[in-house]
Scaffold this active site. Structure first.
Site, mmCIF file in Angstrom:
data_model
loop_
_atom_site.group_PDB
_atom_site.id
_atom_site.type_symbol
_atom_site.label_atom_id
_atom_site.label_comp_id
_atom_site.label_asym_id
_atom_site.label_seq_id
_atom_site.Cartn_x
_atom_site.Cartn_y
_atom_site.Cartn_z
ATOM 1 N N ARG A 63 -9.642 -5.750 -2.871
ATOM 2 C CA ARG A 63 -9.250 -7.071 -4.058
ATOM 3 C C ARG A 63 -8.659 -8.108 -2.906
ATOM 4 O O ARG A 63 -8.095 -9.202 -3.457
ATOM 5 C CB ARG A 63 -8.261 -6.061 -4.503
ATOM 6 C CG ARG A 63 -8.070 -5.362 -5.532
ATOM 7 C CD ARG A 63 -7.072 -4.111 -6.562
ATOM 8 N NE ARG A 63 -7.635 -3.816 -7.114
ATOM 9 C CZ ARG A 63 -8.460 -2.626 -6.818
ATOM 10 N NH1 ARG A 63 -9.569 -1.838 -6.085
ATOM 11 N NH2 ARG A 63 -8.811 -1.799 -8.424
ATOM 12 N N HIS A 99 9.584 4.927 -1.274
ATOM 13 C CA HIS A 99 9.870 3.200 -0.951
ATOM 14 C C HIS A 99 8.491 2.576 -1.211
ATOM 15 O O HIS A 99 9.082 1.173 -1.558
ATOM 16 C CB HIS A 99 8.942 3.426 0.607
ATOM 17 C CG HIS A 99 9.620 2.571 1.670
ATOM 18 N ND1 HIS A 99 10.533 2.274 2.148
ATOM 19 C CD2 HIS A 99 10.779 1.107 0.968
ATOM 20 C CE1 HIS A 99 11.575 1.861 3.198
ATOM 21 N NE2 HIS A 99 11.036 1.222 1.996
ATOM 22 N N ILE A 104 0.662 -1.265 -0.087
ATOM 23 C CA ILE A 104 -0.204 0.051 -0.103
ATOM 24 C C ILE A 104 0.856 1.151 -0.006
ATOM 25 O O ILE A 104 1.631 1.302 1.113
ATOM 26 C CB ILE A 104 -1.103 0.104 1.736
ATOM 27 C CG1 ILE A 104 -2.019 -1.571 1.292
ATOM 28 C CG2 ILE A 104 -0.909 1.285 1.187
ATOM 29 C CD1 ILE A 104 -2.882 -1.197 2.310
#
Ligand code: DLZ
Length: 163
Positions: free
Chosen positions: A128, A89, A83
């Site tokens: 999802r 990053h 996420i």
């Protein structure tokens, strides 16, 4: 009629390893459960499924590679949830995870499927991992089964057999 080679979705008799990262496990666990459920519904026994947990999606390719070295499997399913945060990053980890898993699939004799979410928001991850947009862990498990059976079909195929 041309010959068509494809893998079926029968998981009976297949040994499958699922490598699942623990980061964002609120969603990852649902994907792992979905993958196990899909395998069992398609005929895999509990004993034929091995779950291997690792810290994050960055480690998925390393651990999947080690799994293939350590014991015999017909397919490996990689599960992770990325996420996006405030820094780049995310992009570095997603890139390494994706290309690492893709590269493994080329290097190993067994198929490696990609059940890694790369989401901007938790809402997208939730959708999802078992709600509105399906369960990508389940989809990755079924892709692994189809690929393992396709590899078997390719191994058995003799183009000269009927000529
Ligand atoms: C460090 C990190 C961050 C910021 N975000 C995620 C993520 O969203 N999903 C995930 O699977 N892993 C994340 N990680 C952990 C890295 O994958 C890895 O475990 C650490 O950088 C240690 O090598």
């Amino acid at each position: 009629m041309p010959t068509t080679l494809e893998g079926n979705l029968i998981a009976e008799g297949l040994d499958v390893a699922i490598v699942a990262a623990r980061w964002n496990d609120a969603f990852g666990q649902d994907m792992l459960d979905g993958a196990i459920d899909a395998l069992e519904r398609h005929g895999a026994s509990e004993a034929s499924i091995t779950v291997v947990r690792c810290p994050g999606s960055f480690e998925l390719p390393q651990v999947a590679h080690r799994v293939a070295q350590s014991f015999e499997v017909d397919a490996i399913v990689c599960i992770g949830v990325l996420i996006r945060g405030e820094t780049p990053h995310f992009d570095y980890i997603a890139g390494e995870s994706t290309s690492g898993i893709g590269g493994l699939g080329l290097d190993l004799d067994v198929p490696v499927s990609f059940g890694v979410l790369t989401c901007d928001t938790m809402k997208q991850a939730r959708a999802r991992s078992g709600s509105k947009a399906g369960n990508k862990g389940e989809e990755a498990a079924m892709a692994a089964v189809e690929m393992a059976n396709l590899y078997d079909a390719l191994d058995d195929y003799d183009p000269d057999r009927d000529s």
